[in-house]
Design a protein around this motif. Structure first.
Motif, PDB file in Angstrom:
ATOM      1  N   ALA A  90       0.908  -1.186   0.091  1.00  0.00           N
ATOM      2  CA  ALA A  90       0.053   0.017  -0.032  1.00  0.00           C
ATOM      3  C   ALA A  90       0.870   1.347   0.003  1.00  0.00           C
ATOM      4  O   ALA A  90       0.518   2.116  -0.479  1.00  0.00           O
ATOM      5  N   ARG A  91       1.876   1.153   0.696  1.00  0.00           N
ATOM      6  CA  ARG A  91       2.820   2.428   0.750  1.00  0.00           C
ATOM      7  C   ARG A  91       3.364   2.465  -0.671  1.00  0.00           C
ATOM      8  O   ARG A  91       3.587   3.826  -0.910  1.00  0.00           O
ATOM      9  N   HIS A  92       4.020   1.606  -1.412  1.00  0.00           N
ATOM     10  CA  HIS A  92       4.319   1.639  -2.516  1.00  0.00           C
ATOM     11  C   HIS A  92       3.482   2.448  -3.654  1.00  0.00           C
ATOM     12  O   HIS A  92       3.837   3.235  -4.288  1.00  0.00           O
ATOM     13  N   LEU A  93       2.181   1.782  -3.553  1.00  0.00           N
ATOM     14  CA  LEU A  93       1.387   2.364  -4.600  1.00  0.00           C
ATOM     15  C   LEU A  93       1.122   3.428  -4.550  1.00  0.00           C
ATOM     16  O   LEU A  93       0.514   4.273  -5.155  1.00  0.00           O
ATOM     17  N   ALA A  94       1.024   4.202  -3.159  1.00  0.00           N
ATOM     18  CA  ALA A  94       0.454   5.498  -2.664  1.00  0.00           C
ATOM     19  C   ALA A  94       1.333   6.378  -3.381  1.00  0.00           C
ATOM     20  O   ALA A  94       1.112   7.502  -3.780  1.00  0.00           O
ATOM     21  N   PHE A  95       2.873   5.937  -3.877  1.00  0.00           N
ATOM     22  CA  PHE A  95       3.543   6.870  -4.416  1.00  0.00           C
ATOM     23  C   PHE A  95       3.156   7.335  -5.817  1.00  0.00           C
ATOM     24  O   PHE A  95       3.770   8.247  -6.584  1.00  0.00           O
ATOM     25  N   LEU A  96       2.519   6.278  -6.450  1.00  0.00           N
ATOM     26  CA  LEU A  96       2.344   6.437  -7.804  1.00  0.00           C
ATOM     27  C   LEU A  96       1.223   7.545  -8.205  1.00  0.00           C
ATOM     28  O   LEU A  96       1.354   8.142  -9.281  1.00  0.00           O
ATOM     29  N   GLY A  97       0.472   7.739  -7.463  1.00  0.00           N
ATOM     30  CA  GLY A  97      -0.819   8.970  -7.705  1.00  0.00           C
ATOM     31  C   GLY A  97      -1.494   8.126  -8.960  1.00  0.00           C
ATOM     32  O   GLY A  97      -1.845   6.871  -8.848  1.00  0.00           O
ATOM     33  N   ASP A  98      -2.024   9.100  -9.706  1.00  0.00           N
ATOM     34  CA  ASP A  98      -2.944   8.691 -10.787  1.00  0.00           C
ATOM     35  C   ASP A  98      -1.980   7.620 -12.037  1.00  0.00           C
ATOM     36  O   ASP A  98      -0.981   7.962 -12.292  1.00  0.00           O
ATOM     37  N   THR A  99      -2.609   6.507 -12.254  1.00  0.00           N
ATOM     38  CA  THR A  99      -1.977   5.694 -13.309  1.00  0.00           C
ATOM     39  C   THR A  99      -3.040   4.767 -13.902  1.00  0.00           C
ATOM     40  O   THR A  99      -4.205   4.620 -13.506  1.00  0.00           O
ATOM     41  N   ARG A 100      -2.761   4.616 -15.288  1.00  0.00           N
ATOM     42  CA  ARG A 100      -3.775   3.772 -16.152  1.00  0.00           C
ATOM     43  C   ARG A 100      -3.533   2.325 -15.876  1.00  0.00           C
ATOM     44  O   ARG A 100      -4.598   1.629 -16.241  1.00  0.00           O
ATOM     45  N   ALA A 101      -2.737   1.971 -15.291  1.00  0.00           N
ATOM     46  CA  ALA A 101      -2.366   0.535 -14.856  1.00  0.00           C
ATOM     47  C   ALA A 101      -3.345   0.073 -13.728  1.00  0.00           C
ATOM     48  O   ALA A 101      -3.814   0.627 -12.717  1.00  0.00           O
ATOM     49  N   GLU A 102      -3.812  -1.082 -13.842  1.00  0.00           N
ATOM     50  CA  GLU A 102      -4.489  -2.001 -12.693  1.00  0.00           C
ATOM     51  C   GLU A 102      -3.462  -1.973 -11.612  1.00  0.00           C
ATOM     52  O   GLU A 102      -2.172  -2.505 -11.723  1.00  0.00           O
ATOM     53  N   THR A 103      -3.928  -1.566 -10.346  1.00  0.00           N
ATOM     54  CA  THR A 103      -2.853  -1.575  -9.370  1.00  0.00           C
ATOM     55  C   THR A 103      -3.452  -2.658  -8.299  1.00  0.00           C
ATOM     56  O   THR A 103      -4.670  -2.955  -7.986  1.00  0.00           O
ATOM     57  N   VAL A 109       6.354  -5.176 -10.404  1.00  0.00           N
ATOM     58  CA  VAL A 109       6.209  -5.093  -8.999  1.00  0.00           C
ATOM     59  C   VAL A 109       7.056  -4.252  -8.249  1.00  0.00           C
ATOM     60  O   VAL A 109       8.362  -3.938  -8.635  1.00  0.00           O
ATOM     61  N   LEU A 110       6.536  -3.332  -7.453  1.00  0.00           N
ATOM     62  CA  LEU A 110       7.300  -2.341  -6.647  1.00  0.00           C
ATOM     63  C   LEU A 110       7.828  -2.970  -5.383  1.00  0.00           C
ATOM     64  O   LEU A 110       7.132  -3.623  -4.758  1.00  0.00           O
ATOM     65  N   ALA A 111       9.203  -2.699  -5.276  1.00  0.00           N
ATOM     66  CA  ALA A 111       9.765  -3.424  -3.851  1.00  0.00           C
ATOM     67  C   ALA A 111      10.709  -2.155  -3.225  1.00  0.00           C
ATOM     68  O   ALA A 111      10.979  -1.374  -3.748  1.00  0.00           O
ATOM     69  N   THR A 112      10.765  -2.472  -1.997  1.00  0.00           N
ATOM     70  CA  THR A 112      11.476  -1.556  -1.180  1.00  0.00           C
ATOM     71  C   THR A 112      13.041  -1.750  -1.645  1.00  0.00           C
ATOM     72  O   THR A 112      13.699  -2.816  -1.267  1.00  0.00           O
ATOM     73  N   GLY A 113      13.872  -0.581  -1.973  1.00  0.00           N
ATOM     74  CA  GLY A 113      15.356  -0.643  -1.837  1.00  0.00           C
ATOM     75  C   GLY A 113      15.706  -1.649  -3.216  1.00  0.00           C
ATOM     76  O   GLY A 113      15.071  -1.723  -4.143  1.00  0.00           O
TER      77      GLY A 113
END
Length: 434
Positions: A61-74, A98-102
Motif C-alpha cells: 500500500a505504501r509503494h502504490l501510494a507513491f504512484l498517484g494516478d495511473t492507467r495500470a491496474e494496481t 512489482v514495486l519493492a523497497t530498495g
C-alpha cells in the motif's frame, strides 16, 4: 492485428514443467522496480518507462501510494505470499511491474520471485538498499558489517552474530523490532551495545536516533519502516560463542544425552557442512550436532529427530539461545519419523542404530552424502563394525582421559570410549541404478 496491451511480445506464451510462465519475448514481461522512501522522484528513466507501460502494478500500500494516478491496474501485495504469487503469474505475458523497497534481491521480494520466474522473463531495477543507505549515513564500510533481517524471521537468530566490536545492520519487521532487538542484546550480556534506529531512510520523514540496548529510551513511536544499526559491546555477563565446531558442553541445556565437545567437533568435521546442505540429526538428544551444523556454514539447514518430547523442548531452547531458531524439530522416532522429509546431504546417528534406522537413513541419503554414526554400547559397536566391513569408510575408537582431582593431587580419569564411523555414500556409475 497487433495486441495494443503487449506490442513488444514476439513469441508464444506457455508454461514450463515447473509451472513458471515460459514466454518468448523481445524483453521480459515482469519488471521489479526498487523504490526508496523518496518515491517516484528517485526512479530512473528506465523504471519510469516500465511503470508507464505496465498493464498491472503490484506493490505494498505504501509503494502504490507513491504512484498517484495511473492507467495500470494496481494490486496490493497480499499475504500469504502463495496467493499473491498466483495472481502475479496469471499476468505472464503482459507488462507487469512489482514495486519493492530498495534492492529487491537483498532480503526482498525479488529473491522469492526468482524461484518462480526465469531470469530471461524478469528485469530487476534496484534502488539503493536500506543497508547501503544506513552504511553511508554511519560511515561504515558495508563489507565489514553483518547485514541481517528480522522481517518474518525470529529475533533470536541475531545471537550467533554477537561478538565484541561487531557491527550489525538489521532490517526490522515493524516499529516494535528495535525494542525487541535491544531486549535480546541485553539478555545475552550485550546491554551496553549502541543502537542507532534509522527510520524512513532517504525520505522526507527520515529520522535517526541512538540509544543503548539496556537503557532503550526511544519511546513507542518508532516507524514500521526502520533499520537498526548495532555496535556490539560485550559486558561481563556476555559469553560470545565462536562459529567453529566444538562449543563447551555447558553451552547447551541437556540431560546427559548429548554428543560431548571433542566427539562433536570430530563429527561436524566429518559431516562437512557446506552452504545450502541439509543435515538429519537422528536421535538428536540435546540437538548439539544440529545446532553446531547450522552455525558452521551459511544457508545450511538441519532437521533434528528426537522421540522424547522433553528433549525436543531442550533442542528448541538450545537452538534459540545459540542463534539458530530455524532448526526444524521432529518429535518422533526413526525410521517412521523420516517419511516425507527432504532428502539430506548428511546424516548423523547418535543413537538408535537398531530397528532399521540405518537402512532407512542410508537409502534416503543423497549420493555423495556423508554419514556419521557414534556408538557407545557393545551392541551398537557390533553394528558399526559390520557396516564398516560392508561399506568401508573410516572407523576409529576414541577414548579420552581427563585430568581430575585425586585427593590433594591430580590424575587422568578415562571416559567411556566411543566408536566413530564416517563414510561417503558412493555415486552410482553411469547406467547403474542408484
Amino acid at each position: 492485428m497487433s495486441d495494443p496491451v503487449r506490442p513488444w511480445l514476439s513469441g508464444k506464451t506457455g508454461t514450463n514443467d515447473e509451472g513458471r510462465a515460459a514466454v518468448g519475448t523481445a524483453r521480459p514481461w515482469l519488471t521489479i522496480v526498487g523504490i526508496g522512501d523518496g518515491g517516484v522522484s528517485s526512479l530512473s528513466g528506465e523504471a519510469m518507462d516500465a511503470l508507464d507501460n505496465a498493464a498491472t502494478i503490484f506493490g505494498g500500500a505504501r509503494h502504490l501510494a507513491f504512484l498517484g494516478d495511473t492507467r495500470a491496474e494496481t494490486v496490493v501485495w497480499e499475504t500469504p505470499f502463495a496467493d499473491a504469487l498466483g495472481r502475479l503469474l496469471e499476468r505472464a505475458g503482459t507488462p507487469t511491474v512489482v514495486l519493492a523497497t530498495g534492492d529487491p534481491m537483498w532480503f526482498g521480494v525479488g529473491a522469492s520471485l526468482a524461484r518462480h520466474v526465469s531470469p530471461d522473463e524478469m528485469l530487476v531495477l534496484p534502488a539503493p538498499s536500506a543497508f547501503s543507505l544506513a552504511a553511508a549515513k554511519l560511515g561504515w564500510p558495508i563489507q565489514n558489517a553483518s547485514c541481517l533481517t528480522v522481517h518474518g524471521r525470529p529475533v533470536d537468530q541475531i545471537s550467533r552474530h554477537l561478538f565484541p566490536g561487531e557491527k550489525l545492520l538489521i532490517l526490522s519487521e515493524n516499529g516494535g523490532s528495535p525494542r525487541e532487538i535491544a531486549r535480546l542484546l541485553t539478555s545475552r550480556g550485550f546491554g551496553q551495545s549502541r543502537l542507532t534506529v534509522m527510520e524512513h531512510l532517504g525520505g522526507e520523514r527520515e529520522r535517526i536516533r541512538a540509544t543503548v540496548a539496556a537503557g532503550y529510551d526511544l519511546g513507542d513511536d518508532e516507524a514500521d519502516l526502520n533499520l537498526v544499526a548495532v555496535t556490539c559491546v560485550a559486558g561481563r555477563a556476555a559469553t560470545p560463542r565462536p562459529t567453529v565446531a566444538g562449543l563447551p558442553d555447558d553451552a547447551f541445556v541437556h540431560d546427559g544425552k548429548m554428543t560431548k565437545r571433542t566427539l562433536r567437533a570430530l563429527a561436524i568435521a566429518a559431516l562437512e557442512p557446506m552452504p545450502g546442505a541439509l543435515l538429519w540429526d537422528l536421535g538428536a538428544g540435546a540437538g548439539s550436532i544440529a545446532v553446531e551444523w547450522l552455525r558452521a556454514a551459511p544457508r545450511v539447514r538441519a532437521i533434528a529427530i528426537e522421540p522424547k518430547s522433553e528433549r525436543c523442548a531442550m533442542i528448541a531452547e538450545n537452538a534459540a539461545t545459540l542463534g539458530v531458531p530455524e532448526l526444524f524439530i521432529v518429535d518422533g522416532k526413526a525410521p517412521e519419523a523420516l517419511a516425507g522429509l527432504d532428502q539430506p546431504d548428511a546424516i548423523f546417528i547418535g543413537g538408535g542404530l537398531s530397528d532399521g534406522v540405518f537402512d532407512a537413513a542410508w537409502d534416503a541419503l543423497k549420493p555423495g552424502g556423508r554419514m556419521v554414526a557414534h556408538a557407545v554400547t557393545l551392541e551398537s559397536e557390533a553394528i558399526l563394525l559390520d557396516l564398516h566391513g560392508r561399506l568401508g569408510g573410516e572407523l576409529m575408537r576414541v577414548a579420552i582421559d581427563r585430568a581430575e582431582p585425586v585427593g590433594p593431587f591430580r590424575g587422568f580419569r578415562p571416559s567411556m570410549p566411543v566408536i566413530h564411523w564416517h563414510v561417503t555414500k558412493p555415486n552410482p556409475r553411469p547406467g547403474q541404478a542408484g
